[in-house]
Write a protein that holds these residues in place. Structure first.
Motif, PDB file in Angstrom:
ATOM      1  N   LEU A 114      -1.850  11.175  -7.588  1.00  0.00           N
ATOM      2  CA  LEU A 114      -0.502  11.364  -7.049  1.00  0.00           C
ATOM      3  C   LEU A 114      -0.425  10.880  -5.605  1.00  0.00           C
ATOM      4  CD1 LEU A 114       2.381  12.522  -7.236  1.00  0.00           C
ATOM      5  CD2 LEU A 114       1.435  14.724  -6.487  1.00  0.00           C
ATOM      6  N   ILE A 115      -1.426  11.215  -4.796  1.00  0.00           N
ATOM      7  CA  ILE A 115      -1.445  10.756  -3.403  1.00  0.00           C
ATOM      8  C   ILE A 115      -1.472   9.231  -3.353  1.00  0.00           C
ATOM      9  CG2 ILE A 115      -2.807  10.716  -1.277  1.00  0.00           C
ATOM     10  CD1 ILE A 115      -3.745  13.560  -1.979  1.00  0.00           C
ATOM     11  N   ALA A 116      -2.300   8.617  -4.218  1.00  0.00           N
ATOM     12  CA  ALA A 116      -2.378   7.155  -4.263  1.00  0.00           C
ATOM     13  C   ALA A 116      -1.041   6.553  -4.690  1.00  0.00           C
ATOM     14  CB  ALA A 116      -3.482   6.723  -5.227  1.00  0.00           C
ATOM     15  N   LEU A 117      -0.384   7.174  -5.670  1.00  0.00           N
ATOM     16  CA  LEU A 117       0.912   6.691  -6.144  1.00  0.00           C
ATOM     17  C   LEU A 117       1.959   6.744  -5.036  1.00  0.00           C
ATOM     18  CD1 LEU A 117       3.064   5.947  -8.291  1.00  0.00           C
ATOM     19  CD2 LEU A 117       3.167   8.377  -8.870  1.00  0.00           C
ATOM     20  N   LEU A 118       2.046   7.877  -4.343  1.00  0.00           N
ATOM     21  CA  LEU A 118       3.025   8.036  -3.271  1.00  0.00           C
ATOM     22  C   LEU A 118       2.744   7.077  -2.117  1.00  0.00           C
ATOM     23  CD1 LEU A 118       3.381  11.934  -3.166  1.00  0.00           C
ATOM     24  CD2 LEU A 118       4.749  10.271  -4.436  1.00  0.00           C
ATOM     25  N   THR A 119       1.459   6.850  -1.838  1.00  0.00           N
ATOM     26  CA  THR A 119       1.094   5.908  -0.784  1.00  0.00           C
ATOM     27  C   THR A 119       1.510   4.492  -1.160  1.00  0.00           C
ATOM     28  OG1 THR A 119      -0.817   7.281  -0.184  1.00  0.00           O
ATOM     29  CG2 THR A 119      -0.809   4.998   0.596  1.00  0.00           C
ATOM     30  N   ALA A 120       1.286   4.114  -2.409  1.00  0.00           N
ATOM     31  CA  ALA A 120       1.659   2.779  -2.874  1.00  0.00           C
ATOM     32  C   ALA A 120       3.158   2.548  -2.745  1.00  0.00           C
ATOM     33  CB  ALA A 120       1.212   2.596  -4.328  1.00  0.00           C
ATOM     34  N   VAL A 121       3.944   3.532  -3.150  1.00  0.00           N
ATOM     35  CA  VAL A 121       5.397   3.403  -3.057  1.00  0.00           C
ATOM     36  C   VAL A 121       5.836   3.284  -1.597  1.00  0.00           C
ATOM     37  CG1 VAL A 121       7.603   4.575  -3.480  1.00  0.00           C
ATOM     38  CG2 VAL A 121       5.810   4.607  -5.225  1.00  0.00           C
ATOM     39  N   THR A 122       5.232   4.086  -0.733  1.00  0.00           N
ATOM     40  CA  THR A 122       5.575   4.041   0.694  1.00  0.00           C
ATOM     41  C   THR A 122       5.241   2.687   1.307  1.00  0.00           C
ATOM     42  OG1 THR A 122       5.164   6.423   0.892  1.00  0.00           O
ATOM     43  CG2 THR A 122       5.181   5.145   2.928  1.00  0.00           C
ATOM     44  N   ILE A 123       4.107   2.130   0.933  1.00  0.00           N
ATOM     45  CA  ILE A 123       3.705   0.819   1.443  1.00  0.00           C
ATOM     46  C   ILE A 123       4.725  -0.245   1.061  1.00  0.00           C
ATOM     47  CG2 ILE A 123       2.009  -1.045   1.180  1.00  0.00           C
ATOM     48  CD1 ILE A 123       0.965   1.124   2.954  1.00  0.00           C
ATOM     49  N   VAL A 124       5.124  -0.263  -0.201  1.00  0.00           N
ATOM     50  CA  VAL A 124       6.059  -1.290  -0.682  1.00  0.00           C
ATOM     51  C   VAL A 124       7.425  -1.137  -0.008  1.00  0.00           C
ATOM     52  CG1 VAL A 124       7.280  -2.194  -2.688  1.00  0.00           C
ATOM     53  CG2 VAL A 124       4.889  -1.534  -2.886  1.00  0.00           C
ATOM     54  N   VAL A 125       7.893   0.101   0.109  1.00  0.00           N
ATOM     55  CA  VAL A 125       9.199   0.334   0.717  1.00  0.00           C
ATOM     56  C   VAL A 125       9.196  -0.055   2.194  1.00  0.00           C
ATOM     57  CG1 VAL A 125      10.869   2.111   1.360  1.00  0.00           C
ATOM     58  CG2 VAL A 125       9.855   2.131  -0.910  1.00  0.00           C
ATOM     59  N   GLY A 126       8.101   0.230   2.893  1.00  0.00           N
ATOM     60  CA  GLY A 126       8.052  -0.016   4.327  1.00  0.00           C
ATOM     61  C   GLY A 126       7.745  -1.438   4.736  1.00  0.00           C
ATOM     62  N   MET A 127       7.263  -2.260   3.806  1.00  0.00           N
ATOM     63  CA  MET A 127       6.833  -3.608   4.203  1.00  0.00           C
ATOM     64  C   MET A 127       8.006  -4.485   4.614  1.00  0.00           C
ATOM     65  SD  MET A 127       5.807  -5.293   0.537  1.00  0.00           S
ATOM     66  CE  MET A 127       7.065  -5.631  -0.722  1.00  0.00           C
ATOM     67  N   ARG A 128       9.235  -4.149   4.179  1.00  0.00           N
ATOM     68  CA  ARG A 128      10.405  -4.949   4.536  1.00  0.00           C
ATOM     69  C   ARG A 128      10.676  -4.868   6.036  1.00  0.00           C
ATOM     70  NH1 ARG A 128      12.727  -9.451   2.963  1.00  0.00           N
ATOM     71  NH2 ARG A 128      14.628  -9.301   1.755  1.00  0.00           N
ATOM     72  N   ILE A 129      10.493  -3.682   6.622  1.00  0.00           N
ATOM     73  CA  ILE A 129      10.768  -3.502   8.046  1.00  0.00           C
ATOM     74  C   ILE A 129       9.518  -3.716   8.895  1.00  0.00           C
ATOM     75  CG2 ILE A 129      11.444  -1.805   9.789  1.00  0.00           C
ATOM     76  CD1 ILE A 129      13.337  -0.609   7.809  1.00  0.00           C
ATOM     77  N   MET A 130       8.402  -3.079   8.501  1.00  0.00           N
ATOM     78  CA  MET A 130       7.187  -3.130   9.305  1.00  0.00           C
ATOM     79  C   MET A 130       6.350  -4.376   9.036  1.00  0.00           C
ATOM     80  SD  MET A 130       7.068  -0.587  11.335  1.00  0.00           S
ATOM     81  CE  MET A 130       5.348  -0.731  11.803  1.00  0.00           C
ATOM     82  N   GLY A 131       6.443  -4.929   7.830  1.00  0.00           N
ATOM     83  CA  GLY A 131       5.590  -6.052   7.470  1.00  0.00           C
ATOM     84  C   GLY A 131       4.299  -5.570   6.829  1.00  0.00           C
ATOM     85  N   THR A 132       3.756  -6.370   5.937  1.00  0.00           N
ATOM     86  CA  THR A 132       2.542  -5.965   5.230  1.00  0.00           C
ATOM     87  C   THR A 132       1.336  -5.851   6.160  1.00  0.00           C
ATOM     88  OG1 THR A 132       2.104  -8.291   4.667  1.00  0.00           O
ATOM     89  CG2 THR A 132       3.318  -6.992   3.060  1.00  0.00           C
ATOM     90  N   LEU A 133       1.345  -6.568   7.266  1.00  0.00           N
ATOM     91  CA  LEU A 133       0.206  -6.522   8.180  1.00  0.00           C
ATOM     92  C   LEU A 133       0.233  -5.314   9.104  1.00  0.00           C
ATOM     93  CD1 LEU A 133      -0.173 -10.282   9.239  1.00  0.00           C
ATOM     94  CD2 LEU A 133      -1.349  -9.034   7.416  1.00  0.00           C
ATOM     95  N   LEU A 134       1.386  -4.638   9.202  1.00  0.00           N
ATOM     96  CA  LEU A 134       1.512  -3.542  10.159  1.00  0.00           C
ATOM     97  C   LEU A 134       1.842  -2.201   9.520  1.00  0.00           C
ATOM     98  CD1 LEU A 134       3.576  -5.402  12.943  1.00  0.00           C
ATOM     99  CD2 LEU A 134       1.128  -4.918  12.954  1.00  0.00           C
ATOM    100  N   ILE A 135       2.224  -2.190   8.257  1.00  0.00           N
ATOM    101  CA  ILE A 135       2.683  -0.957   7.628  1.00  0.00           C
ATOM    102  C   ILE A 135       1.593   0.112   7.589  1.00  0.00           C
ATOM    103  CG2 ILE A 135       2.134  -1.860   5.332  1.00  0.00           C
ATOM    104  CD1 ILE A 135       4.918   0.647   6.286  1.00  0.00           C
ATOM    105  N   SER A 136       0.330  -0.283   7.454  1.00  0.00           N
ATOM    106  CA  SER A 136      -0.745   0.712   7.380  1.00  0.00           C
ATOM    107  C   SER A 136      -0.892   1.503   8.680  1.00  0.00           C
ATOM    108  CB  SER A 136      -2.077   0.042   7.037  1.00  0.00           C
ATOM    109  OG  SER A 136      -2.432  -0.911   8.018  1.00  0.00           O
TER     110      SER A 136
END
Length: 271
Positions: A180-202
């Motif tokens: 569940l934690i991995a699932l929620l993290t994955a969704v958060t990463i995808v949603v946030g990459m539009r604003i933060m970018g894939t290189l900075l979202i983490s």
């Protein structure tokens, strides 16, 4: 400052970005506490690389990037857990294998399809101008789902974060809640990459949790402090980005760095 805020929120694209960004920052901070304590914080960086690969393929093939990337990154998150639990490849090595493979696929997809340079650049480094109305609806919905799941399963997440073996012995489905934690993290990463970018979202996952841990001791206080720091840093980054005309994602990360250094100095003050 007041005039700057009025000017900032007079733009519709900024309102959309602030709404999504605030929710993503909150989700990332809450999940980041568990991931950092479980010494699995680099999963955010690994899944961000997977998200880059998925969105590059989506853009090259004409699919909607967010709709295509969510299931791909979720599957990658489950794959990371399974590889780490059931094979000789552990933790950081599993993340390195999957993230480098996804990054290579993304680069190849972007190179084969002409005209993707601007779109890929926006996803890599983030762009508040790129948030469409459809992206906002999907992002807000997914972020609210992440928050509801975290709050509803808070006690179970707390249990598997601090002592997974004891939680399992007490009847808690530790493997299921790790998933569940991995699932929620994955969704958060995808949603946030539009604003933060894939290189900075983490960075939204790691920095607020580490910052809160400088001065807070209990799990609950760390979660509350991390959420607060994340939101403050996001709004500060948005303001700095607008005022100085610099990239939003990078501004938010710098704000988080300043907060981390400030809290580290505060922790050294004798009490």
């Amino acid at each position: 400052m007041i005039s700057l805020l009025f000017e900032l929120f007079s733009y519709q694209f900024v309102v959309r970005a602030v709404l999504v960004g605030a929710l993503v920052s909150l989700c990332a901070a809450l999940l980041g506490v568990s991931l950092v304590l479980k010494r699995y914080s680099m999963i955010g960086d690994g899944l961000a690389h997977v998200a880059f690969g998925a969105l590059s393929v989506a853009l090259a093939t004409g699919f909607a990037p967010l709709v295509f990337s969510v299931p791909v990154v979720v599957l990658a998150a489950f794959g990371l857990l399974r590889i780490s639990e059931n094979s000789k490849i552990k933790g950081d090595a599993a993340i390195a294998v999957i993230s480098s493979a996804a990054l290579a696929i993304g680069v190849i997809a972007a190179s084969l399809k002409k005209g993707l340079n601007v779109d890929v650049y926006n996803y890599m480094f983030g762009s508040i101008l790129a948030m469409s109305r459809g992206d906002v609806y999907l992002s807000v919905s997914l972020s609210c789902v992440v928050l509801l799941f975290f709050l509803f399963f808070y006690n179970k997440i707390f249990a598997v974060t601090f002592d997974e073996d004891f939680a399992f012995a007490a009847g808690v489905n530790a493997r299921g809640y790790n998933a569940l934690i991995a699932l929620l993290t994955a969704v958060t990463i995808v949603v946030g990459m539009r604003i933060m970018g894939t290189l900075l979202i983490s960075s939204l996952i790691v920095f607020p949790a580490l910052t809160a841990m400088r001065i807070c001791k209990s799990f609950r206080s760390v979660v509350i402090c991390a959420a607060t720091v994340s939101l403050v840093c996001f709004f500060s980054g948005i303001l700095a980005s607008f005022a100085f005309e610099i990239p939003t994602g990078a501004s938010v990360v710098v704000a988080n760095i300043i907060a981390f250094l400030s809290f580290s100095l505060l922790a050294r003050v004798p009490r």
